[in-house]
Design a protein around this motif. Structure first.
Motif, PDB file in Angstrom:
ATOM      1  N   GLN A  45      84.014  33.850  68.140  1.00 12.21           N
ATOM      2  CA  GLN A  45      85.370  33.939  68.776  1.00 12.21           C
ATOM      3  C   GLN A  45      85.657  35.318  68.940  1.00 12.21           C
ATOM      4  N   HIS A  46      85.525  35.618  70.317  1.00  3.04           N
ATOM      5  CA  HIS A  46      85.779  37.263  70.355  1.00  3.04           C
ATOM      6  C   HIS A  46      87.098  37.769  70.453  1.00  3.04           C
ATOM      7  N   VAL A  76      84.285  32.784  74.042  1.00  3.62           N
ATOM      8  CA  VAL A  76      83.842  32.258  72.698  1.00  3.62           C
ATOM      9  C   VAL A  76      82.408  32.199  73.241  1.00  3.62           C
ATOM     10  N   SER A  77      81.557  32.889  72.373  1.00  4.10           N
ATOM     11  CA  SER A  77      79.935  32.682  72.570  1.00  4.10           C
ATOM     12  C   SER A  77      79.504  31.569  71.435  1.00  4.10           C
ATOM     13  N   VAL A  78      78.364  30.937  71.696  1.00  5.93           N
ATOM     14  CA  VAL A  78      77.761  29.934  70.906  1.00  5.93           C
ATOM     15  C   VAL A  78      76.114  29.754  71.095  1.00  5.93           C
ATOM     16  N   HIS A 106      78.199  35.043  76.241  1.00  2.00           N
ATOM     17  CA  HIS A 106      79.569  35.918  76.811  1.00  2.00           C
ATOM     18  C   HIS A 106      79.251  36.189  78.191  1.00  2.00           C
ATOM     19  N   PRO A 107      80.118  35.998  79.199  1.00  2.00           N
ATOM     20  CA  PRO A 107      80.040  36.369  80.712  1.00  2.00           C
ATOM     21  C   PRO A 107      79.565  37.771  80.829  1.00  2.00           C
ATOM     22  N   VAL A 108      79.868  38.865  79.989  1.00  2.00           N
ATOM     23  CA  VAL A 108      79.676  40.310  80.396  1.00  2.00           C
ATOM     24  C   VAL A 108      78.251  40.518  80.724  1.00  2.00           C
ATOM     25  N   THR A 109      77.151  39.873  80.409  1.00  2.00           N
ATOM     26  CA  THR A 109      75.858  40.240  80.952  1.00  2.00           C
ATOM     27  C   THR A 109      75.443  39.337  82.196  1.00  2.00           C
ATOM     28  N   ALA A 110      76.222  38.350  82.487  1.00  2.00           N
ATOM     29  CA  ALA A 110      76.034  37.361  83.498  1.00  2.00           C
ATOM     30  C   ALA A 110      74.486  36.562  83.503  1.00  2.00           C
ATOM     31  N   ILE A 112      76.421  44.498  72.985  1.00  4.83           N
ATOM     32  CA  ILE A 112      77.158  45.329  74.084  1.00  4.83           C
ATOM     33  C   ILE A 112      78.823  44.939  73.844  1.00  4.83           C
ATOM     34  N   VAL A 113      79.152  43.579  73.656  1.00  5.22           N
ATOM     35  CA  VAL A 113      80.532  43.297  73.476  1.00  5.22           C
ATOM     36  C   VAL A 113      81.140  44.111  72.391  1.00  5.22           C
ATOM     37  N   GLY A 114      80.457  44.163  71.313  1.00  2.57           N
ATOM     38  CA  GLY A 114      80.911  44.631  69.981  1.00  2.57           C
ATOM     39  C   GLY A 114      81.177  46.113  70.180  1.00  2.57           C
TER      40      GLY A 114
END
Ligand SMILES: Cc1cc2nc3c(=O)[nH]c(=O)nc-3n(C[C@H](O)[C@H](O)[C@H](O)COP(=O)(O)OP(=O)(O)OC[C@H]3O[C@@H](n4cnc5c(N)ncnc54)[C@H](O)[C@@H]3O)c2cc1C
Length: 402
Positions: free
Chosen positions: A191-192, A280-282, A303-307, A361-363
């Motif tokens: 859960q981001h 949310v990443s799973v 996570h959509p950040v890296t598409a 990357i998200v972190g």
């Protein structure tokens, strides 16, 4: 189960007719393998899907898979936006790392297509298989009530009471998959604590077909090129900040987004309704079970950040459909433990490194403490200096299959 009720026999039962479930049924049909698509939505909602604000960045390999399935030709040229390059900014710094294909390759970095267009095209491209080979059955506005796998098949009972028997049950019902849970497959869930807003914006200055990813403090911003003066805005904020953002008047919203981008593209104006996604990443602990498999977001919800979610999902469904097609051609069980283990091994190898890199990357970019700020500036500078590193990212995005 009551044997007096008539039972429909099919090779593969697919729960979820999202873009991945639709493309999987299509790929199976081309191998002469029949399937049934079970979705809680109505078919009319799939013929003309509503906009969900997502612009999907497709790699070349993904475009090739869509082409093989007859989906790509159903995406009008005007619905495809070329992405020439991508720029990554950090904080208020004007310094950007630019990712572009090598100078010798006169090809775009990627292509952006609205998710609703992909869904519409994936539905329209479904082949009309014959009764004995590659037929695709529909059970829309339906859900699974229970299922039981034995040595030879999976017995499925739908919420409406109908019984189905399939050699293989496949979950393609999103990252929040209830089928995965019913299969007893646990998933690592992250859960981001952030929400993502997406919507199209008009801007005074042209974007030069370049995507922007901007890691500001307390917010992450991206702009994906659509038309010369139109981009898709991607804004990530805490749930409380997002609440405030969405309560702004149209005028205040536009002024706020123009300010967030530091006026770099001139005045900006919203031209479509915003959509909000809790992030949310799973990653499923297993991708297979006894006569069971997971594909798409049900297996890996990126996570959509890296598409990459849809791109990786396409690779996975195509891998599983090819293995099933080979087994069928040899007259073997299409859901043997060996086949499923191979799918799992290959798909985990293809997804685990990108999933881990995306989480890193998200972190790094959502941590605003000083050491993290230094580190990300260093990463950007290193990426800018280290041409091989940038070339690697670009070649990953533009790589073809085969
Ligand atoms: C903002 C955003 C931007 C993105 N950008 C990109 C990108 O640029 N590039 C990229 O590759 N990916 C991107 N993605 C990811 C991509 O959208 C997903 O990977 C893709 O939609 C997954 O497709 P799917 O068919 O597995 O799942 P979904 O699209 O979630 O579809 C699931 C289907 O299952 C059905 N369903 C759900 N539960 C049940 C049930 N219990 N019974 C029956 N049916 C059920 C639903 O009705 C739906 O039709 C993005 C995602 C988001 C949120």
């Amino acid at each position: 189960m009551d044997d007096s009720i008539s039972v429909t026999q099919v090779d593969v039962a697919i729960v979820g007719a999202g873009p991945i479930g639709l493309c999987f049924a299509n790929a199976l049909s081309r191998h002469g393998v029949s399937s049934v698509l079970i979705d809680r939505q109505s078919r009319s909602a799939m013929v003309e899907p509503a906009s969900d604000g997502r612009e999907i960045a497709l790699t070349r390999a993904a475009q090739q898979i869509l082409d093989k399935l007859g989906v790509w030709s159903r995406v009008e040229p005007a619905e495809r936006a070329r992405m020439r390059a991508a720029k990554v900014f950090d904080g208020q710094s004007l310094f950007a790392m630019e990712i572009a294909p090598g100078a010798s390759r006169n090809e775009p970095l990627g292509c952006l297509v609205p998710n609703q267009v992909i869904r519409r095209a994936a539905y329209a491209a479904l082949p009309a298989g014959s009764m004995d080979a590659g037929e695709i059955l529909w059970r829309d506005e339906q859900q699974i009530k229970r299922f039981e796998a034995n040595d030879a098949e999976v017995d499925i009972t739908l919420a409406g009471g109908e019984r189905l028997q399939a050699s293989l049950l496949v979950a393609a019902d999103s990252r929040f998959s209830t089928t995965r849970r019913a299969m007893g497959i646990p998933a690592h869930t992250y859960q981001h604590g952030q929400h993502m807003l997406v919507c199209r914006m008009h801007h005074e200055e042209p974007h030069d077909q370049t995507a922007w990813e901007w890691f500001g403090y307390g917010q992450t911003l991206a702009l994906l090129p659509v038309d010369t003066h139109c981009s898709s805005l991607v804004l990530t904020l805490s749930p409380a900040e997002m609440e405030k953002q969405l309560s702004l008047s149209d005028e205040d919203f536009d002024a706020d987004i123009t300010r967030r981008f530091g006026g770099r593209l001139g005045a900006m104006r919203r031209v479509a309704a915003p959509h909000r996604y809790p992030l949310v990443s799973v990653y499923a602990e297993r991708f297979v079970g006894h006569r069971q498999a997971l594909i798409g977001d049900a297996a890996v919800g990126m996570h959509p950040v890296t598409a990459h979610g849809f791109n990786l999902g396409l690779q996975g469904l195509s891998r599983l459909a090819d293995l099933i097609g080979e087994a069928r051609a040899r007259g073997q069980d299409i859901a043997s433990p060996t086949l499923l283990a191979r799918y799992q091994r290959e798909q985990r190898l293809a997804t685990a490194p990108l999933f881990a890199a995306t989480l890193a990357i998200v972190g790094l970019y959502t941590d605003d403490r000083t050491p993290a700020r230094w580190l990300r500036k260093a990463v950007l500078r290193a990426g800018e200096v280290a041409w091989p590193a940038r070339r690697l990212i670009a070649s990953h995005l533009t790589r073809s299959i085969g």
